[in-house]
Design a protein around this motif. Structure first.
Motif, PDB file in Angstrom:
ATOM      1  N   ASP A   1     -22.891  39.778  11.222  1.00 65.92           N
ATOM      2  CA  ASP A   1     -24.129  40.435  11.649  1.00 65.92           C
ATOM      3  C   ASP A   1     -24.481  40.057  13.087  1.00 65.92           C
ATOM      4  N   ASP A   2     -25.559  40.646  13.578  1.00 66.90           N
ATOM      5  CA  ASP A   2     -25.918  40.430  14.976  1.00 66.90           C
ATOM      6  C   ASP A   2     -26.251  38.967  15.273  1.00 66.90           C
ATOM      7  N   LYS A   3     -26.816  38.239  14.315  1.00 67.96           N
ATOM      8  CA  LYS A   3     -27.090  36.819  14.529  1.00 67.96           C
ATOM      9  C   LYS A   3     -25.783  36.047  14.644  1.00 67.96           C
ATOM     10  N   GLY A   4     -24.834  36.340  13.763  1.00 72.31           N
ATOM     11  CA  GLY A   4     -23.535  35.678  13.829  1.00 72.31           C
ATOM     12  C   GLY A   4     -22.810  35.986  15.126  1.00 72.31           C
ATOM     13  N   LEU A   5     -22.895  37.239  15.560  1.00 72.67           N
ATOM     14  CA  LEU A   5     -22.280  37.613  16.839  1.00 72.67           C
ATOM     15  C   LEU A   5     -22.914  36.824  17.986  1.00 72.67           C
ATOM     16  N   ALA A   6     -24.238  36.700  17.945  1.00 68.71           N
ATOM     17  CA  ALA A   6     -24.933  35.944  18.998  1.00 68.71           C
ATOM     18  C   ALA A   6     -24.547  34.472  18.934  1.00 68.71           C
ATOM     19  N   ASP A   7     -24.407  33.936  17.714  1.00 67.74           N
ATOM     20  CA  ASP A   7     -24.025  32.529  17.564  1.00 67.74           C
ATOM     21  C   ASP A   7     -22.627  32.263  18.113  1.00 67.74           C
ATOM     22  N   CYS A   8     -21.748  33.250  18.016  1.00 66.52           N
ATOM     23  CA  CYS A   8     -20.358  33.074  18.468  1.00 66.52           C
ATOM     24  C   CYS A   8     -20.134  33.500  19.913  1.00 66.52           C
ATOM     25  N   LYS A   9     -21.049  34.237  20.479  1.00 66.48           N
ATOM     26  CA  LYS A   9     -20.858  34.794  21.829  1.00 66.48           C
ATOM     27  C   LYS A   9     -20.482  33.739  22.877  1.00 66.48           C
ATOM     28  N   PRO A  10     -21.107  32.557  22.901  1.00 68.15           N
ATOM     29  CA  PRO A  10     -20.712  31.577  23.927  1.00 68.15           C
ATOM     30  C   PRO A  10     -19.256  31.106  23.790  1.00 68.15           C
ATOM     31  N   SER A  11     -18.687  31.274  22.614  1.00 63.58           N
ATOM     32  CA  SER A  11     -17.312  30.821  22.384  1.00 63.58           C
ATOM     33  C   SER A  11     -16.273  31.880  22.715  1.00 63.58           C
ATOM     34  N   VAL A  12     -16.711  33.108  22.946  1.00 59.48           N
ATOM     35  CA  VAL A  12     -15.770  34.204  23.187  1.00 59.48           C
ATOM     36  C   VAL A  12     -16.003  34.882  24.530  1.00 59.48           C
ATOM     37  N   THR A  13     -16.791  34.223  25.376  1.00 59.55           N
ATOM     38  CA  THR A  13     -17.146  34.800  26.665  1.00 59.55           C
ATOM     39  C   THR A  13     -16.569  33.949  27.792  1.00 59.55           C
ATOM     40  N   GLN A  14     -15.874  34.600  28.706  1.00 55.88           N
ATOM     41  CA  GLN A  14     -15.352  33.928  29.895  1.00 55.88           C
ATOM     42  C   GLN A  14     -16.487  33.773  30.896  1.00 55.88           C
ATOM     43  N   PRO A  15     -16.487  32.888  31.810  1.00 54.60           N
ATOM     44  CA  PRO A  15     -15.366  32.060  32.222  1.00 54.60           C
ATOM     45  C   PRO A  15     -15.344  30.677  31.570  1.00 54.60           C
ATOM     46  N   ASN A  16     -16.410  30.272  30.884  1.00 55.23           N
ATOM     47  CA  ASN A  16     -16.472  28.914  30.344  1.00 55.23           C
ATOM     48  C   ASN A  16     -16.800  28.923  28.858  1.00 55.23           C
ATOM     49  N   PRO A  17     -15.870  29.369  28.019  1.00 58.07           N
ATOM     50  CA  PRO A  17     -16.165  29.393  26.583  1.00 58.07           C
ATOM     51  C   PRO A  17     -16.328  27.976  26.043  1.00 58.07           C
ATOM     52  N   VAL A  18     -17.164  27.855  25.028  1.00 59.96           N
ATOM     53  CA  VAL A  18     -17.413  26.558  24.397  1.00 59.96           C
ATOM     54  C   VAL A  18     -16.822  26.571  22.991  1.00 59.96           C
ATOM     55  N   ASP A  19     -16.694  25.400  22.388  1.00 63.48           N
ATOM     56  CA  ASP A  19     -16.242  25.330  21.006  1.00 63.48           C
ATOM     57  C   ASP A  19     -17.262  26.032  20.119  1.00 63.48           C
ATOM     58  N   PRO A  20     -16.801  26.627  19.019  1.00 63.49           N
ATOM     59  CA  PRO A  20     -17.743  27.332  18.141  1.00 63.49           C
ATOM     60  C   PRO A  20     -18.748  26.368  17.513  1.00 63.49           C
ATOM     61  N   SER A  21     -19.968  26.830  17.419  1.00 67.89           N
ATOM     62  CA  SER A  21     -21.040  26.038  16.798  1.00 67.89           C
ATOM     63  C   SER A  21     -20.909  26.109  15.281  1.00 67.89           C
ATOM     64  N   PRO A  22     -21.570  25.210  14.575  1.00 67.26           N
ATOM     65  CA  PRO A  22     -21.576  25.310  13.108  1.00 67.26           C
ATOM     66  C   PRO A  22     -22.102  26.661  12.616  1.00 67.26           C
ATOM     67  N   ASP A  23     -23.111  27.218  13.302  1.00 65.16           N
ATOM     68  CA  ASP A  23     -23.636  28.527  12.912  1.00 65.16           C
ATOM     69  C   ASP A  23     -22.593  29.627  13.112  1.00 65.16           C
ATOM     70  N   CYS A  24     -21.824  29.524  14.186  1.00 63.59           N
ATOM     71  CA  CYS A  24     -20.753  30.492  14.427  1.00 63.59           C
ATOM     72  C   CYS A  24     -19.712  30.392  13.320  1.00 63.59           C
ATOM     73  N   CYS A  25     -19.301  29.190  12.995  1.00 69.39           N
ATOM     74  CA  CYS A  25     -18.289  29.004  11.941  1.00 69.39           C
ATOM     75  C   CYS A  25     -18.807  29.519  10.607  1.00 69.39           C
ATOM     76  N   GLU A  26     -20.087  29.328  10.335  1.00 73.41           N
ATOM     77  CA  GLU A  26     -20.665  29.833   9.084  1.00 73.41           C
ATOM     78  C   GLU A  26     -20.602  31.363   9.051  1.00 73.41           C
ATOM     79  N   ALA A  27     -20.881  31.993  10.187  1.00 72.98           N
ATOM     80  CA  ALA A  27     -20.799  33.455  10.268  1.00 72.98           C
ATOM     81  C   ALA A  27     -19.368  33.930  10.040  1.00 72.98           C
ATOM     82  N   LEU A  28     -18.406  33.190  10.556  1.00 66.67           N
ATOM     83  CA  LEU A  28     -16.999  33.581  10.405  1.00 66.67           C
ATOM     84  C   LEU A  28     -16.510  33.443   8.972  1.00 66.67           C
ATOM     85  N   LYS A  29     -17.129  32.562   8.196  1.00 69.50           N
ATOM     86  CA  LYS A  29     -16.714  32.385   6.798  1.00 69.50           C
ATOM     87  C   LYS A  29     -16.855  33.680   6.004  1.00 69.50           C
ATOM     88  N   GLY A  30     -17.834  34.488   6.348  1.00 73.10           N
ATOM     89  CA  GLY A  30     -18.049  35.747   5.647  1.00 73.10           C
ATOM     90  C   GLY A  30     -17.427  36.944   6.341  1.00 73.10           C
TER      91      GLY A  30
END
Length: 99
Positions: A30-59
């Motif tokens: 969902d849009d919240k999960g996408l927002a939670d993961c956005k910093p990890s999939v955006t150049q130039p300085n992606p970060v490690d996925p947050s716990p919220d991002c990983c939770e979104a990816l589980k589903g």
């Protein structure tokens, strides 16, 4: 000519998608999960996925995510496809075969 019509149709569909809906989902994220993961999939300085991002990816439908590997859609949203595909393993999720 046919290619031009296809591109125009795709642009109209994208515009309608944004106008007709306040929420967006992609591969069952969902849009919240996408927002939670956005910093990890955006150049130039992606970060490690947050716990919220990983939770979104589980589903998420990871096979669906694989289908966007060579797509122009993800970059149009500021998402680097290779970074997106690297997230599930970082969250200890197994990617489907042939992804």
């Amino acid at each position: 000519m046919a290619t031009g019509k296809l591109v125009a149709s795709m642009l109209i569909m994208v515009a309608l998608m944004f106008e007709g809906s306040r929420a967006m989902t992609l591969c069952d994220i969902d849009d919240k999960g996408l927002a939670d993961c956005k910093p990890s999939v955006t150049q130039p300085n992606p970060v490690d996925p947050s716990p919220d991002c990983c939770e979104a990816l589980k589903g998420a439908d990871l096979a669906c995510l694989c289908s966007y590997k060579n797509s122009m859609w993800l970059p149009s949203f500021g998402i680097d496809p290779m970074l997106a595909l690297s997230l599930p393993p970082k969250c200890n999720l197994q990617m489907p075969p042939n992804c």
